[in-house]
Design a protein around this motif. Structure first.
Motif, PDB file in Angstrom:
ATOM      1  N   ALA A   8       0.823  -1.206   0.000  1.00  0.00           N
ATOM      2  CA  ALA A   8       0.000   0.000   0.000  1.00  0.00           C
ATOM      3  C   ALA A   8       0.861   1.260   0.000  1.00  0.00           C
ATOM      4  CB  ALA A   8      -0.923  -0.006   1.212  1.00  0.00           C
ATOM      5  N   LYS A   9       2.021   1.181   0.628  1.00  0.00           N
ATOM      6  CA  LYS A   9       2.900   2.348   0.740  1.00  0.00           C
ATOM      7  C   LYS A   9       3.791   2.522  -0.474  1.00  0.00           C
ATOM      8  CE  LYS A   9       6.268   4.479   3.872  1.00  0.00           C
ATOM      9  NZ  LYS A   9       6.960   4.364   5.178  1.00  0.00           N
ATOM     10  N   THR A  10       4.288   1.420  -1.042  1.00  0.00           N
ATOM     11  CA  THR A  10       5.277   1.508  -2.122  1.00  0.00           C
ATOM     12  C   THR A  10       4.726   1.193  -3.505  1.00  0.00           C
ATOM     13  OG1 THR A  10       5.950  -0.814  -1.886  1.00  0.00           O
ATOM     14  CG2 THR A  10       7.090   0.820  -0.502  1.00  0.00           C
ATOM     15  N   GLY A  11       3.629   0.472  -3.572  1.00  0.00           N
ATOM     16  CA  GLY A  11       3.108   0.029  -4.854  1.00  0.00           C
ATOM     17  C   GLY A  11       3.754  -1.235  -5.370  1.00  0.00           C
ATOM     18  N   VAL A  12       4.726  -1.755  -4.636  1.00  0.00           N
ATOM     19  CA  VAL A  12       5.392  -2.995  -5.044  1.00  0.00           C
ATOM     20  C   VAL A  12       4.553  -4.185  -4.584  1.00  0.00           C
ATOM     21  CG1 VAL A  12       7.478  -4.395  -4.835  1.00  0.00           C
ATOM     22  CG2 VAL A  12       7.652  -1.883  -4.884  1.00  0.00           C
ATOM     23  N   PRO A  13       4.218  -5.126  -5.470  1.00  0.00           N
ATOM     24  CA  PRO A  13       3.357  -6.251  -5.087  1.00  0.00           C
ATOM     25  C   PRO A  13       3.962  -7.099  -3.971  1.00  0.00           C
ATOM     26  CG  PRO A  13       3.503  -6.083  -7.468  1.00  0.00           C
ATOM     27  CD  PRO A  13       4.521  -5.141  -6.909  1.00  0.00           C
ATOM     28  N   GLU A  14       3.098  -7.579  -3.106  1.00  0.00           N
ATOM     29  CA  GLU A  14       3.521  -8.469  -2.017  1.00  0.00           C
ATOM     30  C   GLU A  14       4.332  -9.640  -2.553  1.00  0.00           C
ATOM     31  OE1 GLU A  14      -0.432  -8.155   0.794  1.00  0.00           O
ATOM     32  OE2 GLU A  14      -0.512  -9.389  -1.000  1.00  0.00           O
ATOM     33  N   SER A  15       3.861 -10.223  -3.640  1.00  0.00           N
ATOM     34  CA  SER A  15       4.493 -11.437  -4.169  1.00  0.00           C
ATOM     35  C   SER A  15       5.900 -11.180  -4.672  1.00  0.00           C
ATOM     36  CB  SER A  15       3.626 -12.017  -5.300  1.00  0.00           C
ATOM     37  OG  SER A  15       3.445 -11.052  -6.330  1.00  0.00           O
ATOM     38  N   ILE A  16       6.160  -9.997  -5.230  1.00  0.00           N
ATOM     39  CA  ILE A  16       7.494  -9.674  -5.730  1.00  0.00           C
ATOM     40  C   ILE A  16       8.470  -9.538  -4.565  1.00  0.00           C
ATOM     41  CG2 ILE A  16       8.889  -7.894  -6.843  1.00  0.00           C
ATOM     42  CD1 ILE A  16       7.428  -9.528  -8.883  1.00  0.00           C
TER      43      ILE A  16
END
Length: 373
Positions: free
Chosen positions: A143-151
């Motif tokens: 939510a903060k970075t936009g980087v997917p959890e899975s990555i």
């Protein structure tokens, strides 16, 4: 080269030299040649090498203090530093790493064998299990970075097996050794000084273990990367990537965000390239200043719509939007699965500049999120 002679010198066993006992000064006995005082023993090659190494390390003191390292920290931590020949052997074993290495070392062009050992059932299953336990932290970081959890989780899995192995080299000793060897002195001197800064920040040297090349912690950051991009993920005021998974994952997310990750854009997607595909004109006209041999395998950039117009068929999900720019890679050659890669793939390459690494991170991330059969 200095490293090779130093390794040889440090492998020698020092043989103590014992002086003959001289006659008492008031003796009236004649002194024979055998009884004459011997000259002081000369330093062994091992001792000379150790002295040279120590002189080099202590000579870094002004530079370290100018960079802000506490003088007491420097003096304490370098007092027992010794050269580590294992580090130089490991460095020389890397492609292009040694004086006898070919100018253009051979590299495997086939991704399939690498994929089988890095996107395999054990790593996928462990990733799904860790995802279930780390979901609250991962969701907040996304939510903060936009980087997917899975990555983030896939990088964690690739770097240290989800924290199960992080390396056991004393990284301060490794950096001192690599800096002294001299092939990349400026780089490793900086990392040596930055490691001392970590110690000044409250992380004891006993905690700062890692790979022979100095990558450390759950995300395998260099000390300079920690100073730039490590963040506190658990709210205790410290970015402890060695003992806190929330801190490590938040730092991975911050790294990728800093590298240009675009939210809500897939890293890439598998595609089928038709046998009639004309590859004329799709070679990239650009030369990357960083790891060019990695980027040379990537095509020029076209929109997803333009690739489809050329006959490429999507063979996976999620699919980037038609307006997204993408580059093509055929990691196993024509006739095998290929991939269209977005700019987010470039962010993964920034983390570790290897096509095989970046592809396997993306594929592992997809598998972790895929429901188990």
């Amino acid at each position: 080269m200095i490293a090779r002679s130093l390794i040889a010198a440090l492998s020698l066993l020092a043989v103590p030299a014992f002086a003959q006992e001289a006659p008492p000064p008031d003796s009236d006995q004649p002194t024979t040649a055998a009884e004459a005082p011997t000259a002081p023993a000369q330093p062994s090659e091992e001792e000379k090498a150790a002295t040279a190494f120590r002189a080099f390390v202590t000579g870094l003191r002004p530079q370290a203090l100018a960079a802000g390292v506490n003088p007491q920290t420097f003096d304490r931590e370098v007092s027992d530093l010794t050269f580590d020949p294992r580090v130089i052997r490991a460095d020389r074993g890397q492609p292009g790493g040694g004086a006898t290495s070919p100018a253009t070392p051979s590299i495997s062009i086939n991704f399939a064998p690498y994929r089988r050992t890095h996107v395999e059932p054990v790593r996928i299953g462990r990733g799904r299990s860790r995802y279930a336990g780390l979901r609250p932290q991962l969701s907040a970081i996304e939510a903060k970075t936009g980087v997917p959890e899975s990555i983030m989780l896939a990088i964690y899995g690739h770097e240290t097996g989800y924290g199960t192995f992080t390396g056991n080299y004393d990284i301060l000793r490794s950096f001192a050794t690599l800096a002294y060897e001299g092939r990349r002195r400026a780089l490793f001197t900086t990392e040596f000084i930055d490691t001392l800064k970590l110690i000044d920040r409250g992380f004891p040297r006993s905690l700062l273990k890692g790979s022979w090349a100095g990558a450390t912690g759950y995300p395998q950051f260099l000390p300079s990367v920690w100073l730039r991009l490590a963040v506190d993920g658990d709210g205790d005021g410290k970015a402890d990537i060695w003992r806190s998974e929330p801190d490590a994952l938040a730092s991975i997310g911050n790294y990728l965000s800093n590298a240009g990750w675009k939210p809500n854009v897939p890293w890439g997607v598998p595609v089928v390239v038709p046998s009639s595909f004309d590859r004329t004109g799709i070679a990239s006209p650009l030369t990357s200043p960083r790891c060019p041999r990695v980027h040379v395998r990537l095509s020029r950039w076209l929109t997803m719509a333009e690739w489809r117009a050329k006959g490429l068929m999507i063979a996976g999900a999620p699919v980037p939007a038609d307006t997204e720019m993408a580059t093509l890679i055929e990691p196993d050659g024509p006739g095998q699965t290929a991939y269209l890669l977005t700019t987010n793939y470039q962010a993964i390459l920034d983390y570790n500049c290897s096509n095989f690494y970046a592809l396997s991170v993306g594929l592992l991330a997809d598998e972790v999120m895929r429901p188990a059969d």
